[in-house]
Enzyme design. Sequence first.
Site, PDB file in Angstrom:
ATOM      1  N   LYS A  10      37.782  34.553  24.019  1.00 13.05           N
ATOM      2  CA  LYS A  10      39.212  34.276  24.194  1.00 13.05           C
ATOM      3  C   LYS A  10      39.672  33.151  23.263  1.00 13.05           C
ATOM      4  O   LYS A  10      38.847  32.474  22.634  1.00 13.05           O
ATOM      5  CB  LYS A  10      39.452  33.941  25.669  1.00 13.05           C
ATOM      6  CG  LYS A  10      39.169  35.111  26.636  1.00 13.05           C
ATOM      7  CD  LYS A  10      39.439  34.680  28.078  1.00 13.05           C
ATOM      8  CE  LYS A  10      39.293  35.831  29.054  1.00 13.05           C
ATOM      9  NZ  LYS A  10      39.627  35.394  30.444  1.00 13.05           N
ATOM     10  N   TYR A  50      45.802  43.591  29.970  1.00  7.06           N
ATOM     11  CA  TYR A  50      45.637  43.067  31.328  1.00  7.06           C
ATOM     12  C   TYR A  50      46.616  43.705  32.322  1.00  7.06           C
ATOM     13  O   TYR A  50      46.941  43.109  33.341  1.00  7.06           O
ATOM     14  CB  TYR A  50      45.804  41.550  31.332  1.00  7.06           C
ATOM     15  CG  TYR A  50      44.544  40.785  30.986  1.00  7.06           C
ATOM     16  CD1 TYR A  50      43.390  40.900  31.768  1.00  7.06           C
ATOM     17  CD2 TYR A  50      44.497  39.915  29.899  1.00  7.06           C
ATOM     18  CE1 TYR A  50      42.239  40.192  31.479  1.00  7.06           C
ATOM     19  CE2 TYR A  50      43.340  39.192  29.595  1.00  7.06           C
ATOM     20  CZ  TYR A  50      42.224  39.337  30.399  1.00  7.06           C
ATOM     21  OH  TYR A  50      41.081  38.616  30.117  1.00  7.06           O
ATOM     22  N   ASN A 113      38.805  30.318  30.407  1.00  6.79           N
ATOM     23  CA  ASN A 113      37.394  30.471  30.773  1.00  6.79           C
ATOM     24  C   ASN A 113      36.573  31.194  29.691  1.00  6.79           C
ATOM     25  O   ASN A 113      35.590  31.854  29.965  1.00  6.79           O
ATOM     26  CB  ASN A 113      37.286  31.152  32.141  1.00  6.79           C
ATOM     27  CG  ASN A 113      37.950  32.513  32.165  1.00  6.79           C
ATOM     28  OD1 ASN A 113      38.376  33.022  31.128  1.00  6.79           O
ATOM     29  ND2 ASN A 113      38.014  33.130  33.326  1.00  6.79           N
ATOM     30  N   HIS A 116      35.856  37.242  28.173  1.00  6.87           N
ATOM     31  CA  HIS A 116      36.172  38.400  29.015  1.00  6.87           C
ATOM     32  C   HIS A 116      35.001  39.377  28.982  1.00  6.87           C
ATOM     33  O   HIS A 116      34.333  39.505  27.955  1.00  6.87           O
ATOM     34  CB  HIS A 116      37.428  39.113  28.486  1.00  6.87           C
ATOM     35  CG  HIS A 116      37.630  40.459  29.123  1.00  6.87           C
ATOM     36  ND1 HIS A 116      38.257  40.604  30.346  1.00  6.87           N
ATOM     37  CD2 HIS A 116      37.247  41.704  28.741  1.00  6.87           C
ATOM     38  CE1 HIS A 116      38.253  41.891  30.674  1.00  6.87           C
ATOM     39  NE2 HIS A 116      37.647  42.584  29.724  1.00  6.87           N
ATOM     40  N   GLU A 127      39.280  49.679  28.240  1.00  7.84           N
ATOM     41  CA  GLU A 127      39.319  48.530  27.332  1.00  7.84           C
ATOM     42  C   GLU A 127      38.710  48.825  25.951  1.00  7.84           C
ATOM     43  O   GLU A 127      39.201  48.313  24.944  1.00  7.84           O
ATOM     44  CB  GLU A 127      38.585  47.347  27.980  1.00  7.84           C
ATOM     45  CG  GLU A 127      39.318  46.821  29.217  1.00  7.84           C
ATOM     46  CD  GLU A 127      38.532  45.781  29.998  1.00  7.84           C
ATOM     47  OE1 GLU A 127      37.389  45.441  29.596  1.00  7.84           O
ATOM     48  OE2 GLU A 127      39.058  45.301  31.017  1.00  7.84           O
TER      49      GLU A 127
HETATM   50  P1  ADP Z   1      37.426  37.993  35.143  1.00 13.54           P
HETATM   51  O1  ADP Z   1      37.840  37.589  33.743  1.00 13.54           O
HETATM   52  O2  ADP Z   1      36.293  37.147  35.661  1.00 13.54           O
HETATM   53  O3  ADP Z   1      37.172  39.462  35.277  1.00 13.54           O
HETATM   54  P2  ADP Z   1      39.948  38.476  36.532  1.00 13.54           P
HETATM   55  O4  ADP Z   1      39.880  39.866  36.000  1.00 13.54           O
HETATM   56  O5  ADP Z   1      40.153  38.295  38.001  1.00 13.54           O
HETATM   57  O6  ADP Z   1      38.660  37.619  36.120  1.00 13.54           O
HETATM   58  O7  ADP Z   1      41.151  37.706  35.819  1.00 13.54           O
HETATM   59  C1  ADP Z   1      41.400  37.906  34.442  1.00 13.54           C
HETATM   60  C2  ADP Z   1      41.652  36.573  33.797  1.00 13.54           C
HETATM   61  O8  ADP Z   1      42.864  36.010  34.339  1.00 13.54           O
HETATM   62  C3  ADP Z   1      40.593  35.501  34.069  1.00 13.54           C
HETATM   63  O9  ADP Z   1      39.460  35.602  33.232  1.00 13.54           O
HETATM   64  C4  ADP Z   1      41.382  34.229  33.804  1.00 13.54           C
HETATM   65  O10 ADP Z   1      41.564  33.970  32.395  1.00 13.54           O
HETATM   66  C5  ADP Z   1      42.737  34.597  34.406  1.00 13.54           C
HETATM   67  N1  ADP Z   1      42.803  34.194  35.826  1.00 13.54           N
HETATM   68  C6  ADP Z   1      42.150  34.774  36.869  1.00 13.54           C
HETATM   69  N2  ADP Z   1      42.446  34.184  38.034  1.00 13.54           N
HETATM   70  C7  ADP Z   1      43.319  33.188  37.730  1.00 13.54           C
HETATM   71  C8  ADP Z   1      44.005  32.200  38.500  1.00 13.54           C
HETATM   72  N3  ADP Z   1      43.846  32.117  39.820  1.00 13.54           N
HETATM   73  N4  ADP Z   1      44.818  31.319  37.845  1.00 13.54           N
HETATM   74  C9  ADP Z   1      44.991  31.410  36.504  1.00 13.54           C
HETATM   75  N5  ADP Z   1      44.367  32.326  35.717  1.00 13.54           N
HETATM   76  C10 ADP Z   1      43.547  33.206  36.311  1.00 13.54           C
HETATM   77 MG    MG Z   2      38.495  41.034  35.025  1.00  8.92          MG
END
Ligand code: ADP
Ligand code: MG
Length: 139
Positions: A10, A50, A113, A116, A127
């Site tokens: 990212k 997304y 974070n 992805h 995707e």
């Molecule tokens: P992952 O990337 O672990 O699969 P998700 O698919 O639930 O997680 O969410 C997609 C992305 O959205 C996350 O990687 C993060 O960048 C963002 N995100 C998820 N939950 C939150 C939150 N509570 N607040 C802000 N950003 C979030």
């Molecule tokens: Mg996800």
Amino acid sequence: MKERTLSIVKPDGVEKGVIGDVLARFEGAGMRVAAIKMVHLSAEQAGGFYLVHKDRPFYGELVEYMSSGPVVVVVLVGDNAISAVREVMGATDPGKAAPGTIRADLADSIERNIVHGSDSPESAAYEIPYFFREIEIQE
Ligand code: ADP
Ligand code: MG
């Protein structure tokens, strides 16, 4: 079972200079890079990627973040690639991610974070073609 998954370093990962670190961790876990490119997504492109999260409260910020700078998109191939990659990534919230995972070691927040990874065969099937034509994947 040999499987494909889509991963993205990212914008915060690219900015921090950890593209190589992230890919080395995936390769170290037995994954092979089958396709790779750097792109700077528009808000529309990030939003489409997304789409599954469009009703979540963080969607707007997520789209803004994912379109804030270039990302590196890869197709990884390996045994149980989807779950193997998720394991190396760690939990979404770096504060909850297991020690030694990418997010525990490198990420700043639940949003920023670093990485992805597709979370299911269905999401990988959405995707991977979002970014790559079949002819661009070396398997
Ligand atoms: P992952 O990337 O672990 O699969 P998700 O698919 O639930 O997680 O969410 C997609 C992305 O959205 C996350 O990687 C993060 O960048 C963002 N995100 C998820 N939950 C939150 C939150 N509570 N607040 C802000 N950003 C979030
Ligand atoms: Mg996800």
